[in-house]
Motif scaffolding. Structure first.
Motif, PDB file in Angstrom:
ATOM      1  N   ASP A   6       8.285  -8.928 -10.825  1.00  0.00           N
ATOM      2  CA  ASP A   6       7.015  -8.998 -10.117  1.00  0.00           C
ATOM      3  C   ASP A   6       6.856 -10.386  -9.519  1.00  0.00           C
ATOM      4  OD1 ASP A   6       6.174  -6.442 -10.787  1.00  0.00           O
ATOM      5  OD2 ASP A   6       5.337  -7.105 -12.685  1.00  0.00           O
ATOM      6  N   ALA A   7       6.339 -10.435  -8.329  1.00  0.00           N
ATOM      7  CA  ALA A   7       6.043 -11.718  -7.694  1.00  0.00           C
ATOM      8  C   ALA A   7       4.770 -11.563  -6.893  1.00  0.00           C
ATOM      9  CB  ALA A   7       7.184 -12.133  -6.783  1.00  0.00           C
ATOM     10  N   GLN A  55      10.249  -5.746  -7.487  1.00  0.00           N
ATOM     11  CA  GLN A  55      11.661  -5.455  -7.245  1.00  0.00           C
ATOM     12  C   GLN A  55      12.169  -4.536  -8.341  1.00  0.00           C
ATOM     13  OE1 GLN A  55      13.711  -9.187  -7.137  1.00  0.00           O
ATOM     14  NE2 GLN A  55      12.449 -10.012  -5.499  1.00  0.00           N
ATOM     15  N   PHE A  56      12.859  -3.479  -7.933  1.00  0.00           N
ATOM     16  CA  PHE A  56      13.498  -2.552  -8.866  1.00  0.00           C
ATOM     17  C   PHE A  56      14.994  -2.610  -8.538  1.00  0.00           C
ATOM     18  CE2 PHE A  56       9.202  -1.184  -7.981  1.00  0.00           C
ATOM     19  CZ  PHE A  56       8.676  -1.027  -9.242  1.00  0.00           C
ATOM     20  N   LEU A  57      15.711  -3.403  -9.312  1.00  0.00           N
ATOM     21  CA  LEU A  57      17.103  -3.708  -8.990  1.00  0.00           C
ATOM     22  C   LEU A  57      18.059  -2.928  -9.882  1.00  0.00           C
ATOM     23  CD1 LEU A  57      16.666  -7.572  -8.682  1.00  0.00           C
ATOM     24  CD2 LEU A  57      16.490  -5.852  -6.873  1.00  0.00           C
ATOM     25  N   LEU A  79       1.880  -1.842   3.529  1.00  0.00           N
ATOM     26  CA  LEU A  79       2.825  -1.726   2.417  1.00  0.00           C
ATOM     27  C   LEU A  79       4.119  -1.111   2.904  1.00  0.00           C
ATOM     28  CD1 LEU A  79       3.027   1.399   0.767  1.00  0.00           C
ATOM     29  CD2 LEU A  79       0.617   0.937   0.947  1.00  0.00           C
ATOM     30  N   SER A  80       5.212  -1.506   2.225  1.00  0.00           N
ATOM     31  CA  SER A  80       6.542  -1.020   2.591  1.00  0.00           C
ATOM     32  C   SER A  80       7.415  -0.896   1.351  1.00  0.00           C
ATOM     33  CB  SER A  80       7.234  -1.980   3.555  1.00  0.00           C
ATOM     34  OG  SER A  80       6.512  -2.121   4.739  1.00  0.00           O
ATOM     35  N   PHE A 148       9.250  -3.128  -3.314  1.00  0.00           N
ATOM     36  CA  PHE A 148       7.913  -2.689  -2.906  1.00  0.00           C
ATOM     37  C   PHE A 148       7.130  -3.938  -2.541  1.00  0.00           C
ATOM     38  CE2 PHE A 148       3.422  -2.141  -4.043  1.00  0.00           C
ATOM     39  CZ  PHE A 148       3.076  -1.152  -3.137  1.00  0.00           C
ATOM     40  N   GLN A 149       6.692  -4.022  -1.273  1.00  0.00           N
ATOM     41  CA  GLN A 149       5.955  -5.192  -0.807  1.00  0.00           C
ATOM     42  C   GLN A 149       4.638  -4.735  -0.177  1.00  0.00           C
ATOM     43  OE1 GLN A 149       8.709  -7.258   1.782  1.00  0.00           O
ATOM     44  NE2 GLN A 149       9.877  -8.050   0.053  1.00  0.00           N
ATOM     45  N   SER A 150       3.576  -5.474  -0.501  1.00  0.00           N
ATOM     46  CA  SER A 150       2.274  -5.118   0.047  1.00  0.00           C
ATOM     47  C   SER A 150       1.503  -6.368   0.418  1.00  0.00           C
ATOM     48  CB  SER A 150       1.464  -4.296  -0.960  1.00  0.00           C
ATOM     49  OG  SER A 150       1.224  -5.044  -2.133  1.00  0.00           O
ATOM     50  N   GLN A 151       0.565  -6.178   1.319  1.00  0.00           N
ATOM     51  CA  GLN A 151      -0.287  -7.265   1.770  1.00  0.00           C
ATOM     52  C   GLN A 151      -1.715  -6.765   1.800  1.00  0.00           C
ATOM     53  OE1 GLN A 151       0.508  -8.580   5.768  1.00  0.00           O
ATOM     54  NE2 GLN A 151      -0.292 -10.620   5.347  1.00  0.00           N
TER      55      GLN A 151
END
Length: 152
Positions: A6-7, A55-57, A79-80, A148-151
């Motif tokens: 998580d970031a 991140q799911f790595l 979101l993407s 997964f990135q969101s703003q």
């Protein structure tokens, strides 16, 4: 085994100074000392953007599928999901949305070829979003990284 990171980064925009031309008022008195055109500086309100990433790595994707955790996307403006296929087989990525985190409807469906990346954005807005990955070739496993990135 897959790892999850998580970031969260928060940035603030500085006030913007903007030049605005002031138009002369009609019906101005004769002999008025104020200029016909004046420039005034306007301070616009500061903007705040919050960026969040999960991140799911190293996901091992099989025909049974891997479902990522449900995301509450009710406050996000953008979101993407970025899916990177590192394995030998194509991956089917299914993005679903839900009003209650129980019943889901398919929103987007894409095939991610071997050695490539796809970015998926939901087309419809509902409070909850999740991503499920499966292999297209039946029994053969593949590996993937998902961001997964969101703003907001």
């Amino acid at each position: 085994m897959a790892t999850k990171k998580d970031a969260s980064i928060r940035s603030t925009c500085a006030p913007v100074r903007k030049r605005v031309r002031k138009r002369p008022k009609s019906g101005r008195r004769k002999g008025s000392k104020s200029p016909k055109h004046a420039i005034r500086i306007v301070n616009e309100p500061t903007c705040q953007h919050t960026f969040s990433e999960q991140q799911f790595l190293g996901l091992q994707v099989t025909a049974n599928g891997v479902t990522l955790p449900v995301q509450n996307t009710s406050l996000t403006t953008l979101l993407s999901y970025a899916i990177m296929n590192h394995g030998p087989n194509p991956i089917l990525a299914v993005l679903e949305v839900s009003p209650n985190a129980i019943q889901f409807a398919i929103d987007q469906k894409y095939t991610v070829p071997t050695g490539s990346m796809k970015v998926i954005n939901p087309m419809h807005f509902l409070k909850w979003t999740r991503l499920t990955l499966t292999t297209e070739s039946g029994g053969s496993a593949s590996s993937a990284d998902v961001y997964f990135q969101s703003q907001y």
